[in-house]
Structures are given as C-alpha cells and as structure tokens.
Design an enzyme around this catalytic site. Structure first.
Site, PDB file in Angstrom:
ATOM      1  N   LYS A 133       0.866  -1.191   0.000  1.00 35.17           N
ATOM      2  CA  LYS A 133       0.000   0.000   0.000  1.00 35.17           C
ATOM      3  C   LYS A 133       0.890   1.224   0.000  1.00 35.17           C
ATOM      4  CE  LYS A 133      -4.491   0.943   0.343  1.00 35.17           C
ATOM      5  NZ  LYS A 133      -5.637   0.109  -0.060  1.00 35.17           N
TER       6      LYS A 133
HETATM    7  P1  NAD Z   1     -12.595   7.808  -2.936  1.00 37.89           P
HETATM    8  O1  NAD Z   1     -11.515   8.804  -2.787  1.00 37.89           O
HETATM    9  O2  NAD Z   1     -13.152   7.559  -4.274  1.00 37.89           O
HETATM   10  O3  NAD Z   1     -13.767   8.145  -1.940  1.00 37.89           O
HETATM   11  C1  NAD Z   1     -13.524   8.382  -0.578  1.00 37.89           C
HETATM   12  C2  NAD Z   1     -14.773   8.965   0.029  1.00 37.89           C
HETATM   13  O4  NAD Z   1     -14.549   9.139   1.431  1.00 37.89           O
HETATM   14  C3  NAD Z   1     -15.113  10.346  -0.531  1.00 37.89           C
HETATM   15  O5  NAD Z   1     -16.504  10.445  -0.678  1.00 37.89           O
HETATM   16  C4  NAD Z   1     -14.613  11.292   0.548  1.00 37.89           C
HETATM   17  O6  NAD Z   1     -15.268  12.511   0.568  1.00 37.89           O
HETATM   18  C5  NAD Z   1     -14.934  10.479   1.777  1.00 37.89           C
HETATM   19  N1  NAD Z   1     -14.199  10.939   2.947  1.00 37.89           N
HETATM   20  C6  NAD Z   1     -12.896  11.295   3.051  1.00 37.89           C
HETATM   21  N2  NAD Z   1     -12.615  11.733   4.287  1.00 37.89           N
HETATM   22  C7  NAD Z   1     -13.770  11.623   4.993  1.00 37.89           C
HETATM   23  C8  NAD Z   1     -14.133  11.914   6.326  1.00 37.89           C
HETATM   24  N3  NAD Z   1     -13.245  12.399   7.182  1.00 37.89           N
HETATM   25  N4  NAD Z   1     -15.419  11.683   6.716  1.00 37.89           N
HETATM   26  C9  NAD Z   1     -16.331  11.194   5.851  1.00 37.89           C
HETATM   27  N5  NAD Z   1     -16.040  10.908   4.560  1.00 37.89           N
HETATM   28  C10 NAD Z   1     -14.779  11.100   4.142  1.00 37.89           C
HETATM   29  O7  NAD Z   1     -11.994   6.444  -2.301  1.00 37.89           O
HETATM   30  P2  NAD Z   1     -12.504   4.971  -2.526  1.00 37.89           P
HETATM   31  O8  NAD Z   1     -11.613   4.343  -3.519  1.00 37.89           O
HETATM   32  O9  NAD Z   1     -13.976   4.934  -2.719  1.00 37.89           O
HETATM   33  O10 NAD Z   1     -12.133   4.308  -1.118  1.00 37.89           O
HETATM   34  C11 NAD Z   1     -13.010   4.337  -0.003  1.00 37.89           C
HETATM   35  C12 NAD Z   1     -12.624   3.220   0.969  1.00 37.89           C
HETATM   36  O11 NAD Z   1     -12.687   1.968   0.299  1.00 37.89           O
HETATM   37  C13 NAD Z   1     -11.209   3.304   1.542  1.00 37.89           C
HETATM   38  O12 NAD Z   1     -11.194   2.804   2.848  1.00 37.89           O
HETATM   39  C14 NAD Z   1     -10.418   2.396   0.622  1.00 37.89           C
HETATM   40  O13 NAD Z   1      -9.228   1.919   1.219  1.00 37.89           O
HETATM   41  C15 NAD Z   1     -11.435   1.303   0.411  1.00 37.89           C
HETATM   42  N6  NAD Z   1     -11.218   0.476  -0.774  1.00 37.89           N
HETATM   43  C16 NAD Z   1     -11.171   1.026  -2.015  1.00 37.89           C
HETATM   44  C17 NAD Z   1     -10.982   0.207  -3.111  1.00 37.89           C
HETATM   45  C18 NAD Z   1     -10.986   0.735  -4.530  1.00 37.89           C
HETATM   46  O14 NAD Z   1     -10.988  -0.085  -5.454  1.00 37.89           O
HETATM   47  N7  NAD Z   1     -11.029   2.014  -4.761  1.00 37.89           N
HETATM   48  C19 NAD Z   1     -10.828  -1.166  -2.934  1.00 37.89           C
HETATM   49  C20 NAD Z   1     -10.901  -1.703  -1.660  1.00 37.89           C
HETATM   50  C21 NAD Z   1     -11.109  -0.869  -0.582  1.00 37.89           C
END
Ligand code: NAD
Length: 447
Positions: A133
């Site tokens: 990561k």
């Molecule tokens: P993203 O950047 O597309 O979205 C993140 C979201 O979280 C946004 O809506 C943002 O505004 C919100 N956010 C950020 N800080 C915040 C806070 N303090 N309070 C409330 N909301 C907040 O990211 P993503 O790719 O959707 O990832 C979201 C989660 O899913 C993370 O934990 C990431 O590790 C996990 N994840 C993502 C993937 C992927 O394929 N993108 C895969 C597995 C897990």
C-alpha cells in the site's frame, strides 16, 4: 465558540470536524493505532488456526517501508515538499499489490495496516499476489489538476524500480482514480526505455480502459461488495428489493455500491462524505449524485437532500449501513446508536475493535473489509492478467469471474467462522493465513 462567517471557512471547519472524526470518532479521542488493530486480529486469527509462530512473526511487520520526501513545483512557482510512502508487506504469493492513497491523514502506520490487509485479501481471494500500500500526505481537493498531475508524476518517478509489473503493482485508493493511474503508468513507461514500454502496462491497475485498463474495474469494489451482500441476504431470506441503505463516503466504492444496489431495488436514504451529510427518506438518485460528485468533488450543495450532522447520520434507521470512506468511523459511540441489520465494510478498517464488539453484541452482522471489499483487487488482478496476455475481456466475463470468486470466498469465510466459532473478520484472516502458511510450509525460509 467564535462564529465562522465566510462559506470557505465553514467548509474548512466542517472538513476539520470530519477529519477529527476520522481519527477517533470525536475530538477528545487519542490517535487511533490502525496498525496495532490489524496486528491484534492477526494474533487472534493465528491462535484460531494454530499458525506456526515463525509465520506470525514474519507477518507481524512489513518487508519494506519506503518513505520519500519529494519536491513539486506548485502553480504559484513555489516548491512544496511532499511525503510519500510505499509499504511492501509480503510477496510470498506474488508481487506486492495495493492502492495509493492521497489524503491529509496518511501516515506510515496506517499504510502499514492497509498493506498487511492487502496480503490477507489477496490470499483470501486466491490471487497470486502479495500485499502493499502507498500514499502521499496531502489534501487532493486543495490542489489544481495540473498540480495533482505533477505530484503524481514526481512520486512515481521517485518510487522508480521499487515498483514494476512483476515486483509491486499499485492501484487507486482514497483520493486517486483511473486518471491518476494513467499518469503513473505513463511516468513509469518513460523510465524503462522505449523497447520495454509496451511490456510494462501492468505496472499499475485501475487504469482507464483506453490505456490498458479492464472493463468492470471502476465499479469492481462496489460490485464485489454487492455480491457479498446478496449472499448474506439469500442466507437470511432478506429481500434487497425495498431495502434502505446509509452510505458513508460517496467516492468510488460508496457510489458504485449505492448504484448497483439501486438496480436491485434498494434505496440510499442517507449519504455523507468529507464535506458533510445528507438525508432523503425518498431515496437519492445514485446516478445523479455520482455525476454531481464527479463534477464537484463532494456531495456539498447537492439539491434533493436535507443537511444533517454526522451524529444524526449515524442514528438514521436503515437496513444496511455501508461505510465507504476511511478507517475508524464506527467507534463505540457510533456502534451504540446505529440502527441497522448489516454493516457491509466497503472501506478498510471502518469499525474499531470496540465498535465491532458492540455491533456484534447488538446482533448486527458485519461483512468484514478483507472479504467485502476484495472485489477491487480481484478485478485489478484480471486487468494485470489481460495486460500480460495482451487480451481484452468482455464485461460479462469480468463480472462472471468476480461473482464466482466473491461468492466462493464468502462461503469459505462463513464456514471458517462456523468451525472456529469466531467472528467473520477473524475467519477471513484465518482463511488467508492458512493459504500463506501452506506456501511457507512448502518453501521454508532462505537460506
Ligand atoms: P474515494 O476517494 O473515491 O472516496 C472516498 C470517500 O470518502 C469520498 O466520498 C470522501 O469525501 C470520503 N471521505 C474522506 N474523508 C472523509 C471523512 N473524514 N469523513 C467522511 N467521509 C470522508 O476512495 P474509494 O476508492 O472509494 O475508497 C473508499 C474506501 O474503500 C477506503 O477505505 C479504501 O481503502 C477502500 N477500498 C477502495 C478500493 C478501490 O478499489 N477504490 C478497494 C478496496 C477498498
């Protein structure tokens, strides 16, 4: 408290509140030690399956922790120094694999926790990949597109040979997306010499389809989460048609989960992100909200929902709660008031151990991150395979493979939880650890 007058100040203040919340649920809270939490689950799962001590010892820390301070010229001509991380946890089963996060809260310990979870996730999904990561500590919403591109290119240039299609393969995470991966791939390609350019497309996954990405990757994490939710619902004869959802985080994972579930008849009645929270008992239109967020970078100002506080959001009654933002969002306080049947973890580490215990005691089911959001890395693997073979799979092929993979993993975790009488989270770790242990058992340790 002094009243904030200007809207920009108000947004900044709200963001601070939300970020404080991200780091412990409330402003009084001490720093949340995410890596320790993951180590705790590793210990618990190791006990459950009698994992040999030496394997637990190896897995308790990452192999490599790379920290890079790199300069970037900002739009105003000034040079700003950024701190970037790449943690390579374990590569026993294959190249390190895992996302790159852009967020102001990125820290070495959090990246270590997330890298370890990637090792479990890849092993659980039976992928020939290890865990890694990375991240850069800054707020991507506070820089221009040009600055974002320069930060990305400088960071990936600085990572140099630490990554590569057969060594370590990054992907998108919070604050990064397909566009970020296109810049990353292009930067890497320009460092390897023209003869090798075409053979290194697989250095990152989650690329735009036009640049060697796969169909189905953008929605993959949400899609995988929905396959798990469908299995959970089928086991309980629970009808998704007519069900209600609360979704925290409306980025990639949150928005696609909401959208795909809406096709199955479930409606999202509450949403939130770094800018605040909205409620609409009639249900949001996830297509419109997703388009709005793509244009405006947050849900702030979206018409068609009533503004609510973070506290109110966690009290809203819905059938399924989907944390899809950051770690440590459901602590003791939130777990006590959540009115839901299922917490389906789109985010990594959204429930603190104390929060999780309360949820379980209250009879609320949890689909744990290592299983529930593994669709992203699974389709990333499909992209990597297509890049290696110069193939291009149809969306149906990708979805069909993903569905089989998620549902198989779901059943294995349920079975492990039943056998070991443990939580789904410990069971997911346990299935993964058994696979890693089998490989260590055969190979032993060099020299
Ligand atoms: P993203 O950047 O597309 O979205 C993140 C979201 O979280 C946004 O809506 C943002 O505004 C919100 N956010 C950020 N800080 C915040 C806070 N303090 N309070 C409330 N909301 C907040 O990211 P993503 O790719 O959707 O990832 C979201 C989660 O899913 C993370 O934990 C990431 O590790 C996990 N994840 C993502 C993937 C992927 O394929 N993108 C895969 C597995 C897990």
């Amino acid at each position: 408290m002094k009243k904030l007058k200007r809207p920009a100040e108000q947004t900044r203040k709200r963001r601070m509140d939300n970020n404080q919340a991200a780091n412990g649920g409330d402003s009084k809270a001490h720093k949340y030690d995410f890596f320790k939490v993951v180590q705790g689950y590793l210990e618990e799962a190791s006990k459950a399956i009698d994992l040999q001590d030496y394997i637990q010892t190896i897995l308790s820390q990452p192999k490599n922790e790379i920290i890079i301070n790199f300069p970037v010229k900002m739009d105003d001509g000034k040079i700003r120094l950024f701190k970037g991380y790449r943690v390579q946890h374990n590569n026993l089963l294959g190249p390190y694999k895992g996302g790159i996060r852009y967020h102001e809260s990125v820290s070495l310990d959090d990246v270590k926790a997330l890298a370890a979870m990637m090792t479990w996730k890849c092993a659980l999904m039976n992928l020939p990949l290890g865990g890694g990561k990375g991240g850069v500590k800054f707020d991507p919403n506070s820089v221009s597109q040009e600055e974002l591109q320069r930060i990305t290119r400088r960071f990936f240039h600085a990572l140099g040979n630490n990554i590569g299609p057969d060594t370590d393969v990054p992907a998108p995470d919070v604050g990064t997306n397909a566009k970020t991966m296109a810049w990353a791939m292009d930067t890497y390609m320009n460092t390897v010499g023209h003869v090798f350019r075409q053979s290194v497309k697989g250095v990152v996954t989650g690329k735009p389809v036009s640049c060697g990405g796969t169909l189905g990757r953008e929605k993959a994490t949400g899609q995988g989460l929905v396959y798990c939710i469908q299995e959970w619902a089928a086991e309980r004869d629970f009808k998704l048609e007519g069900a209600t959802l609360s979704v925290q985080g409306f980025g990639n994972v949150g928005s696609f989960t909401s959208l795909i579930l809406s096709r199955l008849g479930a409606s999202t009645i509450a949403v939130g992100d770094h800018s605040g929270y909205l409620y609409n008992p009639e249900g949001f239109n996830p297509h419109k909200l997703q388009d709005y967020v793509k244009k405006n970078r947050s849900i702030a100002g979206y018409p068609g929902g009533k503004q609510i506080s973070r506290e109110e959001f966690f009290r809203i009654k819905s059938d399924i709660f989907i944390p899809a933002a950051l770690e440590n969002q459901v602590g003791e306080e939130e777990a006590k008031v959540l009115q839901t049947r299922l917490v389906a973890e789109g985010a990594n580490g959204p429930c603190s151990p104390e929060g999780e215990k309360i949820l379980i005691d209250r009879g609320i089911d949890i689909l744990p991150d290592v299983l529930a959001n593994a669709g992203g890395v699974t389709v990333s693997y499909y992209e990597w395979v297509q890049n290696k073979r110069s193939e291009f799979w149809t969306l149906e092929e990708v979805d069909e493979r993903l569905e089989k993979a998620m549902k198989r993993a779901y059943r294995e975790v349920v079975e492990m939880a039943r056998q070991k009488k443990c939580s789904m989270r410990v069971a997911a770790y346990a299935v993964a650890l058994q696979r890693i242990a089998a490989a260590y058992g055969e190979r032993d340790i060099f020299p």
